[in-house]
Motif scaffolding. Structure first.
Motif, PDB file in Angstrom:
ATOM      1  N   PRO A  88       0.787  -1.113   0.036  1.00  0.00           N
ATOM      2  CA  PRO A  88       0.047  -0.105  -0.066  1.00  0.00           C
ATOM      3  C   PRO A  88       1.002   1.248  -0.025  1.00  0.00           C
ATOM      4  O   PRO A  88       1.675   1.419   0.847  1.00  0.00           O
ATOM      5  CB  PRO A  88      -0.880  -0.074   1.441  1.00  0.00           C
ATOM      6  CG  PRO A  88      -0.629  -1.537   1.758  1.00  0.00           C
ATOM      7  CD  PRO A  88       0.477  -1.938   1.230  1.00  0.00           C
ATOM      8  N   ILE A  89       0.854   2.203  -0.966  1.00  0.00           N
ATOM      9  CA  ILE A  89       1.258   3.526  -1.087  1.00  0.00           C
ATOM     10  C   ILE A  89       0.259   4.512  -0.792  1.00  0.00           C
ATOM     11  O   ILE A  89      -0.514   4.728  -1.826  1.00  0.00           O
ATOM     12  CB  ILE A  89       2.232   3.561  -2.180  1.00  0.00           C
ATOM     13  CG1 ILE A  89       3.104   2.180  -2.451  1.00  0.00           C
ATOM     14  CG2 ILE A  89       2.888   4.693  -2.529  1.00  0.00           C
ATOM     15  CD1 ILE A  89       3.760   2.106  -3.642  1.00  0.00           C
ATOM     16  N   VAL A  90       0.831   5.517   0.126  1.00  0.00           N
ATOM     17  CA  VAL A  90      -0.263   6.430   0.045  1.00  0.00           C
ATOM     18  C   VAL A  90       0.685   7.903  -0.256  1.00  0.00           C
ATOM     19  O   VAL A  90       1.679   8.301   0.332  1.00  0.00           O
ATOM     20  CB  VAL A  90      -0.458   6.926   1.651  1.00  0.00           C
ATOM     21  CG1 VAL A  90      -1.178   8.257   1.628  1.00  0.00           C
ATOM     22  CG2 VAL A  90      -1.565   5.459   2.025  1.00  0.00           C
ATOM     23  N   VAL A  91       0.199   8.502  -1.379  1.00  0.00           N
ATOM     24  CA  VAL A  91       0.648   9.982  -1.514  1.00  0.00           C
ATOM     25  C   VAL A  91       0.164  10.862  -0.668  1.00  0.00           C
ATOM     26  O   VAL A  91      -0.970  11.054  -0.624  1.00  0.00           O
ATOM     27  CB  VAL A  91       0.359  10.388  -3.050  1.00  0.00           C
ATOM     28  CG1 VAL A  91       0.999  11.686  -3.398  1.00  0.00           C
ATOM     29  CG2 VAL A  91       1.209   9.142  -3.991  1.00  0.00           C
ATOM     30  N   PHE A  92       0.870  11.435  -0.022  1.00  0.00           N
ATOM     31  CA  PHE A  92       0.502  12.433   1.364  1.00  0.00           C
ATOM     32  C   PHE A  92       1.045  13.863   0.984  1.00  0.00           C
ATOM     33  O   PHE A  92       2.150  13.800   1.404  1.00  0.00           O
ATOM     34  CB  PHE A  92       0.940  11.704   2.686  1.00  0.00           C
ATOM     35  CG  PHE A  92       0.274  12.397   3.936  1.00  0.00           C
ATOM     36  CD1 PHE A  92      -1.136  12.522   4.072  1.00  0.00           C
ATOM     37  CD2 PHE A  92       1.098  13.067   4.813  1.00  0.00           C
ATOM     38  CE1 PHE A  92      -1.733  12.984   5.081  1.00  0.00           C
ATOM     39  CE2 PHE A  92       0.707  13.997   5.841  1.00  0.00           C
ATOM     40  CZ  PHE A  92      -0.770  13.659   6.047  1.00  0.00           C
ATOM     41  N   ARG A 108      -0.872   3.416  -9.834  1.00  0.00           N
ATOM     42  CA  ARG A 108      -1.605   2.475  -8.888  1.00  0.00           C
ATOM     43  C   ARG A 108      -1.096   2.733  -7.350  1.00  0.00           C
ATOM     44  O   ARG A 108      -0.998   1.767  -6.566  1.00  0.00           O
ATOM     45  CB  ARG A 108      -1.046   1.051  -9.036  1.00  0.00           C
ATOM     46  CG  ARG A 108      -1.719   0.725 -10.372  1.00  0.00           C
ATOM     47  CD  ARG A 108      -1.382  -0.736 -10.883  1.00  0.00           C
ATOM     48  NE  ARG A 108       0.101  -0.684 -10.251  1.00  0.00           N
ATOM     49  CZ  ARG A 108       0.824  -1.931 -10.175  1.00  0.00           C
ATOM     50  NH1 ARG A 108       0.686  -2.910 -10.642  1.00  0.00           N
ATOM     51  NH2 ARG A 108       2.231  -1.638  -9.861  1.00  0.00           N
ATOM     52  N   ALA A 109      -1.347   3.973  -6.885  1.00  0.00           N
ATOM     53  CA  ALA A 109      -1.080   4.608  -5.579  1.00  0.00           C
ATOM     54  C   ALA A 109      -2.562   4.021  -4.857  1.00  0.00           C
ATOM     55  O   ALA A 109      -3.427   3.849  -5.492  1.00  0.00           O
ATOM     56  CB  ALA A 109      -0.962   6.008  -5.501  1.00  0.00           C
ATOM     57  N   SER A 110      -2.311   3.729  -3.732  1.00  0.00           N
ATOM     58  CA  SER A 110      -3.387   2.946  -2.863  1.00  0.00           C
ATOM     59  C   SER A 110      -4.252   4.290  -2.545  1.00  0.00           C
ATOM     60  O   SER A 110      -5.636   3.965  -2.225  1.00  0.00           O
ATOM     61  CB  SER A 110      -2.792   2.203  -1.546  1.00  0.00           C
ATOM     62  OG  SER A 110      -1.795   1.270  -2.134  1.00  0.00           O
ATOM     63  N   ALA A 111      -3.723   5.435  -2.471  1.00  0.00           N
ATOM     64  CA  ALA A 111      -4.614   6.434  -1.875  1.00  0.00           C
ATOM     65  C   ALA A 111      -3.619   7.861  -2.133  1.00  0.00           C
ATOM     66  O   ALA A 111      -2.252   7.750  -2.216  1.00  0.00           O
ATOM     67  CB  ALA A 111      -4.521   6.456  -0.274  1.00  0.00           C
ATOM     68  N   TYR A 112      -4.457   8.801  -2.322  1.00  0.00           N
ATOM     69  CA  TYR A 112      -4.004  10.142  -2.608  1.00  0.00           C
ATOM     70  C   TYR A 112      -4.694  11.084  -1.756  1.00  0.00           C
ATOM     71  O   TYR A 112      -5.808  11.041  -1.684  1.00  0.00           O
ATOM     72  CB  TYR A 112      -4.089  10.717  -3.948  1.00  0.00           C
ATOM     73  CG  TYR A 112      -3.511  12.080  -4.330  1.00  0.00           C
ATOM     74  CD1 TYR A 112      -2.481  11.830  -5.103  1.00  0.00           C
ATOM     75  CD2 TYR A 112      -4.129  13.000  -4.173  1.00  0.00           C
ATOM     76  CE1 TYR A 112      -1.849  13.295  -5.735  1.00  0.00           C
ATOM     77  CE2 TYR A 112      -3.406  14.288  -4.464  1.00  0.00           C
ATOM     78  CZ  TYR A 112      -2.425  14.323  -5.139  1.00  0.00           C
ATOM     79  OH  TYR A 112      -1.655  15.338  -5.477  1.00  0.00           O
ATOM     80  N   VAL A 113      -3.939  11.535  -0.554  1.00  0.00           N
ATOM     81  CA  VAL A 113      -4.478  12.391   0.585  1.00  0.00           C
ATOM     82  C   VAL A 113      -3.853  13.850   0.442  1.00  0.00           C
ATOM     83  O   VAL A 113      -2.560  13.747   0.516  1.00  0.00           O
ATOM     84  CB  VAL A 113      -4.098  11.812   1.747  1.00  0.00           C
ATOM     85  CG1 VAL A 113      -4.853  12.356   3.039  1.00  0.00           C
ATOM     86  CG2 VAL A 113      -4.832  10.289   1.714  1.00  0.00           C
ATOM     87  N   VAL A 114      -4.548  14.734   0.789  1.00  0.00           N
ATOM     88  CA  VAL A 114      -4.089  15.955   0.783  1.00  0.00           C
ATOM     89  C   VAL A 114      -4.019  16.348   2.449  1.00  0.00           C
ATOM     90  O   VAL A 114      -4.800  16.021   3.188  1.00  0.00           O
ATOM     91  CB  VAL A 114      -5.095  17.045   0.234  1.00  0.00           C
ATOM     92  CG1 VAL A 114      -4.492  18.719   0.395  1.00  0.00           C
ATOM     93  CG2 VAL A 114      -5.231  16.978  -1.444  1.00  0.00           C
ATOM     94  N   LYS A 115      -2.740  16.950   2.808  1.00  0.00           N
ATOM     95  CA  LYS A 115      -2.476  17.178   4.132  1.00  0.00           C
ATOM     96  C   LYS A 115      -3.559  17.988   4.672  1.00  0.00           C
ATOM     97  O   LYS A 115      -3.895  18.954   4.044  1.00  0.00           O
ATOM     98  CB  LYS A 115      -1.095  17.600   4.371  1.00  0.00           C
ATOM     99  CG  LYS A 115       0.136  16.685   3.955  1.00  0.00           C
ATOM    100  CD  LYS A 115       1.513  17.331   3.737  1.00  0.00           C
ATOM    101  CE  LYS A 115       2.466  16.520   3.382  1.00  0.00           C
ATOM    102  NZ  LYS A 115       3.635  17.052   3.400  1.00  0.00           N
TER     103      LYS A 115
END
Length: 153
Positions: A88-92, A108-115
């Motif tokens: 699992p890779i989260v782009v944070f 295929r990032a598992s998540a993209y989250v804005v801080k």
């Protein structure tokens, strides 16, 4: 669970460590300050060759803008390695640019989250991420938590 967090901003690292501490979870947070070090850690090279001191992570959290190698470059490298297909890779990131989101989806990032702007929300966000990683997922499905911009609608 072991989490590798690649982040060059010392303030962001401080608040992430604080969030993990507030959760009181048995999760090891390892921090590297640039993308090249993240790749070296995943690859087990250089100072990261000792897997007792530097175990493979169960979750990789990447900032986008880092020196030596960006988080998006780390994402691309990681997904090109078959042994990390299910990591699992989260782009944070603070980036809200559509191009970064599209690149993350394509690779295929598992998540993209804005801080979050309000750092008091960070422990809840970290808890949601860790719970999503712990939940069984079929294939390479995006992690299911509300802040993930890659979640299927």
């Amino acid at each position: 669970m072991t989490v590798l967090y690649a982040e060059d901003d010392e303030n962001d690292v401080f608040f992430m460590r604080r969030a993990f501490s507030k959760l009181g979870m048995r999760t090891a947070l390892h921090v590297v300050s640039n993308g090249r070090a993240a790749v070296d850690c995943l690859d087990g090279t250089g100072e990261f060759a000792d897997r007792v001191r530097h175990p493979l992570p169960s979750l990789l959290i990447l900032d986008v803008k880092m020196p030596a190698m960006s988080g998006l470059e780390v994402l691309q490298w990681t997904r090109a390695q078959p042994e990390f297909n299910h990591l699992p890779i989260v782009v944070f990131t603070s980036s809200t640019q559509y191009a970064d989101l599209a690149f993350s989806r394509e690779h295929r990032a598992s998540a993209y989250v804005v801080k979050p702007a309000n750092l008091e929300q960070l422990p809840l966000l970290v808890h949601a991420m860790l719970d999503a990683v712990a939940a069984p997922r079929p294939g390479d499905v995006a992690l299911d938590f509300p802040q993930n911009l890659l979640r299927p609608d």
